[in-house]
Design a protein around this motif. Structure first.
Motif, mmCIF file in Angstrom:
data_model
loop_
_atom_site.group_PDB
_atom_site.id
_atom_site.type_symbol
_atom_site.label_atom_id
_atom_site.label_comp_id
_atom_site.label_asym_id
_atom_site.label_seq_id
_atom_site.Cartn_x
_atom_site.Cartn_y
_atom_site.Cartn_z
ATOM 1 N N GLY A 330 22.197 69.067 62.415
ATOM 2 C CA GLY A 330 22.916 68.954 61.147
ATOM 3 C C GLY A 330 22.770 67.585 60.506
ATOM 4 N N THR A 331 22.927 66.523 61.304
ATOM 5 C CA THR A 331 22.810 65.165 60.744
ATOM 6 C C THR A 331 21.382 64.872 60.299
ATOM 7 N N THR A 332 20.394 65.333 61.065
ATOM 8 C CA THR A 332 18.992 65.058 60.725
ATOM 9 C C THR A 332 18.579 65.771 59.440
ATOM 10 N N VAL A 333 18.955 67.043 59.307
ATOM 11 C CA VAL A 333 18.636 67.796 58.087
ATOM 12 C C VAL A 333 19.339 67.175 56.879
ATOM 13 N N THR A 334 20.576 66.754 57.072
ATOM 14 C CA THR A 334 21.335 66.138 55.979
ATOM 15 C C THR A 334 20.662 64.854 55.497
ATOM 16 N N LEU A 335 20.226 64.025 56.435
ATOM 17 C CA LEU A 335 19.531 62.788 56.065
ATOM 18 C C LEU A 335 18.202 63.081 55.379
ATOM 19 N N LEU A 336 17.523 64.122 55.844
ATOM 20 C CA LEU A 336 16.266 64.517 55.217
ATOM 21 C C LEU A 336 16.496 64.916 53.756
ATOM 22 N N LEU A 337 17.577 65.648 53.503
ATOM 23 C CA LEU A 337 17.901 66.063 52.138
ATOM 24 C C LEU A 337 18.245 64.853 51.257
ATOM 25 N N ILE A 338 18.988 63.878 51.828
ATOM 26 C CA ILE A 338 19.290 62.659 51.067
ATOM 27 C C ILE A 338 17.994 61.961 50.665
ATOM 28 N N ALA A 339 17.070 61.849 51.633
ATOM 29 C CA ALA A 339 15.790 61.178 51.366
ATOM 30 C C ALA A 339 14.993 61.909 50.285
ATOM 31 N N ILE A 340 14.947 63.233 50.378
ATOM 32 C CA ILE A 340 14.171 64.018 49.411
ATOM 33 C C ILE A 340 14.793 63.950 48.016
ATOM 34 N N PHE A 341 16.091 64.161 47.929
ATOM 35 C CA PHE A 341 16.751 64.143 46.622
ATOM 36 C C PHE A 341 16.726 62.755 45.991
ATOM 37 N N SER A 342 16.731 61.703 46.821
ATOM 38 C CA SER A 342 16.673 60.338 46.291
ATOM 39 C C SER A 342 15.358 60.080 45.571
ATOM 40 N N ILE A 343 14.311 60.824 45.968
ATOM 41 C CA ILE A 343 12.998 60.706 45.298
ATOM 42 C C ILE A 343 12.924 61.628 44.086
ATOM 43 N N THR A 344 13.269 62.898 44.318
ATOM 44 C CA THR A 344 13.067 63.906 43.266
ATOM 45 C C THR A 344 14.066 63.798 42.122
ATOM 46 N N LEU A 345 15.271 63.276 42.409
ATOM 47 C CA LEU A 345 16.311 63.190 41.376
ATOM 48 C C LEU A 345 16.643 61.750 40.999
ATOM 49 N N GLU A 346 15.724 60.847 41.314
ATOM 50 C CA GLU A 346 15.977 59.423 41.051
ATOM 51 C C GLU A 346 16.321 59.193 39.573
ATOM 52 N N GLY A 347 17.444 58.495 39.346
ATOM 53 C CA GLY A 347 17.872 58.162 37.992
ATOM 54 C C GLY A 347 18.694 59.232 37.307
ATOM 55 N N SER A 348 18.821 60.408 37.920
ATOM 56 C CA SER A 348 19.591 61.487 37.291
ATOM 57 C C SER A 348 21.093 61.272 37.524
ATOM 58 N N GLU A 349 21.901 61.850 36.643
ATOM 59 C CA GLU A 349 23.354 61.694 36.747
ATOM 60 C C GLU A 349 23.937 62.452 37.930
ATOM 61 N N ILE A 350 23.239 63.494 38.382
ATOM 62 C CA ILE A 350 23.782 64.322 39.454
ATOM 63 C C ILE A 350 23.518 63.737 40.842
ATOM 64 N N LEU A 351 22.524 62.821 40.960
ATOM 65 C CA LEU A 351 22.136 62.292 42.273
ATOM 66 C C LEU A 351 23.297 61.680 43.052
ATOM 67 N N PRO A 352 24.122 60.787 42.467
ATOM 68 C CA PRO A 352 25.196 60.196 43.273
ATOM 69 C C PRO A 352 26.161 61.231 43.849
ATOM 70 N N TYR A 353 26.418 62.309 43.103
ATOM 71 C CA TYR A 353 27.334 63.350 43.592
ATOM 72 C C TYR A 353 26.699 64.145 44.735
ATOM 73 N N ILE A 354 25.387 64.366 44.626
ATOM 74 C CA ILE A 354 24.681 65.057 45.719
ATOM 75 C C ILE A 354 24.684 64.194 46.977
ATOM 76 N N VAL A 355 24.402 62.897 46.826
ATOM 77 C CA VAL A 355 24.398 61.987 47.977
ATOM 78 C C VAL A 355 25.791 61.925 48.617
ATOM 79 N N LEU A 356 26.832 61.872 47.788
ATOM 80 C CA LEU A 356 28.199 61.854 48.334
ATOM 81 C C LEU A 356 28.476 63.134 49.117
ATOM 82 N N ALA A 357 28.112 64.282 48.559
ATOM 83 C CA ALA A 357 28.341 65.561 49.251
ATOM 84 C C ALA A 357 27.581 65.608 50.578
#
Length: 473
Positions: A330-357
Motif C-alpha cells: 500500500g505505501t509503495t503504490v501510494t508513493l508511486l502514484l505521488i511520483a507519477i502525478f507530480s510529473i503528469t499534473l505539475e502546475g495544475s490546481e488539483i495536484l496539491p489535493y491529490i498529493v494530500l489524499a
C-alpha cells in the motif's frame, strides 16, 4: 469508591502520567513539520536544504543514543527516576530550541531533545509493562503508541492554528516549539506522585517496597502472587548468561539479529518520516500555500491516530507477514502514484489535493499495518537471552536509518524534485517487500520457545558455548 476501584483508578493515573512521555515523543517529532518553513526564512535561521535536514535529523541522531543508553540508565537509577530526568531534559531542550539564535545552537538543543525522545521510547514502555497486570499488559503498553500519534496530531493542529493566526509574525515558529514544555511539566510533577516499578525494586533487593507498590494497584492475593513471580523470574534471569557481540559468530543468533535489523530498516525506508517531518514542505512543493499546507497536515495526524487503533485491532486477527506485506504494498503504490502525478499534473490546481489524499492514504497503510507489526515482531523474535543485544542493536539501527531519511530528504527534494525523490522510496519499498517475502518468518500463534527452536533448526540446530558452559539456544 471501594478498595479495588481505588486500585484501578490509581493504575489508570500511573498510565496516563507516564504516557505523557509518549505524547512528548510525538509532539517533538511532529512540530518541526510546521516550524521548519518559518525558521528557514532569511531573517530567521536562514536554513538551506542541508541545514534543514540537519536541524530535523539532529533530534533523530540524539534519539539513537538516547534509546541505547536510556535502558541502561533506567536499570541503574530506576524507571521512575529516569523518566523524571527525561522530563527535565524535555523541558530544558524545548525552551533551548525555542530561543535558539542560530542554526548551530538549534542543532545542539535538537540533539539534546533527541536524547530525551530516545530515552522515553524505551523507558516509558518498560515502566508501563512492569506496572500493568499480565492480562492487560498489551493493551496498556500500546496506549503509549496512541499517545505518540496523538502528540503528532496535536503538533500539526497547533502548527496550523499558530501559522494561520500569526503567519505574518517573523518569529511564529518560536511560538510552536515551546508548547511541548507544558506536557513536560505535567510529566515531571506527575511522576513525583507515582511509585517505582516493582520489577526494578525486586532487582535491587527491595522486596517489601515492591509488595507495597503492588498492593496499591492489585488485590492482596494477586499482589503476593505477582511478587513471587517477579522474584522467580529475576532469579532465573540473574543466572542466565546474556548474549554479547561475540555470539554473532553463531549462525542462528546472527540470523535473528539480522532479521531484527531488517524489520527496523523496513519500517523506516517506506519514507514515513519524510511525511511526518516534511509534510508541510511536500504539500508546498505540490502547490499549497504554507498556511493551507499546515491545515492539510492535520488530516495526516487524524488518520495516523485512527489507523493506529485499527492496526492494534488487526494484530489479533491477521498474521504478521501478510499484514506487513499488505502495508508495504500500500505505501509503495501510494508513493508511486505521488511520483507519477507530480510529473503528469505539475502546475495544475488539483495536484496539491491529490498529493494530500495520497499522503493520508500512505499513513493509513503505514500506521495501520507496518508500524504495529514492526514493534510486535521485534518483541517476539528475540529469545530472553538475546533480547538485550538484539533490541539494542535494532533500535539503534531504526533511529539511525530514521536520521539518514531526515537528513537527506530535503536535499533530495531540492536537488532532484518531488517526483524523483518518491521514485527512490518506491525502489526501497520494492526491496522491503522482497525482504519480508523471502526472509521474514511468521510469528503469530507461536510461543517464544517455539520461535527460538525454529531459528536454531533453520541453522542446523547449531548452538555455541558461552561463558560458564552455558549455551545460546
Amino acid at each position: 469508591m471501594d478498595k479495588q476501584g481505588k486500585q484501578h483508578s490509581f493504575l489508570r493515573t500511573i498510565i496516563l502520567i507516564s504516557t505523557f512521555g509518549g505524547l512528548l515523543f510525538g509532539y517533538d517529532t511532529g512540530v518541526i513539520n510546521g516550524a521548519l518553513p518559518y525558521m528557514s526564512r532569511a531573517d530567521q535561521l536562514n536554513l538551506n536544504s542541508f541545514t534543514q535536514g540537519l536541524v530535523t535529523s539532529a533530534l533523530l541522531f540524539g534519539a539513537a543514543f538516547g534509546a541505547v543508553f536510556g535502558g541502561r540508565l533506567s536499570d541503574y537509577n530506576g524507571r521512575r527516576k529516569t523518566i523524571l530526568y527525561l522530563a527535565v531534559l524535555f523541558f530544558v531542550s524545548t525552551i533551548g530550541c525555542a530561543l535558539s539564535p542560530n542554526a548551530i545552537i538549534m542543532v545542539i538543543f535538537r540533539f539534546l531533545l533527541g536524547l530525551a525522545v530516545g530515552g522515553a521510547s524505551v523507558t516509558v514502555p518498560t515502566y508501563l509493562a512492569e506496572m500493568s497486570p499480565a492480562e492487560s499488559r498489551g493493551k496498556m503498553v500500546t496506549q503509549n503508541e496512541l499517545m505518540i500519534v496523538t502528540g503528532q496530531l496535536l503538533a500539526f493542529t497547533f502548527n496550523a492554528v499558530i501559522g494561520n493566526v500569526l503567519g505574518e509574525h517573523p518569529h511564529v515558529w518560536r511560538y510552536m516549539l515551546p508548547i511541548a514544555a507544558i506536557p513536560a511539566l505535567f510529566l515531571f510533577f506527575g511522576m513525583l506522585k507515582v511509585p517505582e516499578s516493582p520489577r526494578w525494586l525486586v532487582s535491587k533487593g527491595k522486596k517489601e517496597d515492591a509488595l507495597q507498590v503492588l498492593q496499591k494497584i492489585r488485590e492482596k492475593k494477586q499482589a503476593n502472587s505477582e511478587l513471587q513471580e517477579i522474584e522467580n523470574a529475576y532469579v532465573q534471569e540473574s543466572k542466565m548468561d546474556k548474549a554479547t557481540f561475540k555470539d554473532l559468530t553463531v549462525p542462528w543468533v546472527r540470523r535473528v539479529v539480522f532479521l531484527g535489523i531488517g524489520i527496523a530498516v523496513v519500517q523506516q525506508i517506506t519514507g514515513v518520516n519524510s511525511i511526518m517531518y516534511y509534510g508541510t514542505k511536500i504539500l508546498q512543493d505540490a502547490g499549497f500555500q504554507t498556511e493551507a499546507a499546515l491545515i492539510g497536515n492535520i488530516g495526516n495526524g487524524i488518520v495516523s491516530v485512527v489507523a493506529t487503533f485499527v492496526g492494534i485491532w488487526l494484530l489479533g486477527k491477521v498474521g504478521r507477514r501478510p499484514m506487513l506485506i499488505t502495508g508495504l504494498a500500500g505505501t509503495t503504490v501510494t508513493l508511486l502514484l505521488i511520483a507519477i502525478f507530480s510529473i503528469t499534473l505539475e502546475g495544475s490546481e488539483i495536484l496539491p489535493y491529490i498529493v494530500l489524499a495520497l499522503t493520508i492514504t500512505f499513513l493509513a497503510f503505514q500506521q495501520g499495518a507496518i508500524s504495529p507489526v514492526t514493534w510486535l515482531m521485534l518483541s517476539e523474535i528475540f529469545p530472553l537471552r538475546l533480547r538485550g543485544l538484539g533490541m539494542g542493536v535494532t533500535v539503534f539501527c531504526l533511529w539511525g536509518v530514521n536520521f539518514l531519511v531526515g537528513l537527506t530528504f530535503p536535499v533530495l527534494l531540492d536537488s532532484i524534485g518531488l517526483s524523483s525523490t518518491f521514485f527512490v522510496f518506491v525502489v526501497l519499498g520494492i526491496g522491503a517487500i522482497t525482504f519480508v517475502a523471502k526472509c521474514l518468518p511468521e510469528t503469530k500463534g507461536l510461543t517464544l520457545e517455539q520461535l527460538e527452536q525454529s531459528f536454531r533448526s533453520y541453522s542446523g540446530g547449531s548452538s555455541k558455548v558461552l561463558n560458564n558452559n552455558k549455551t545460546i539456544g
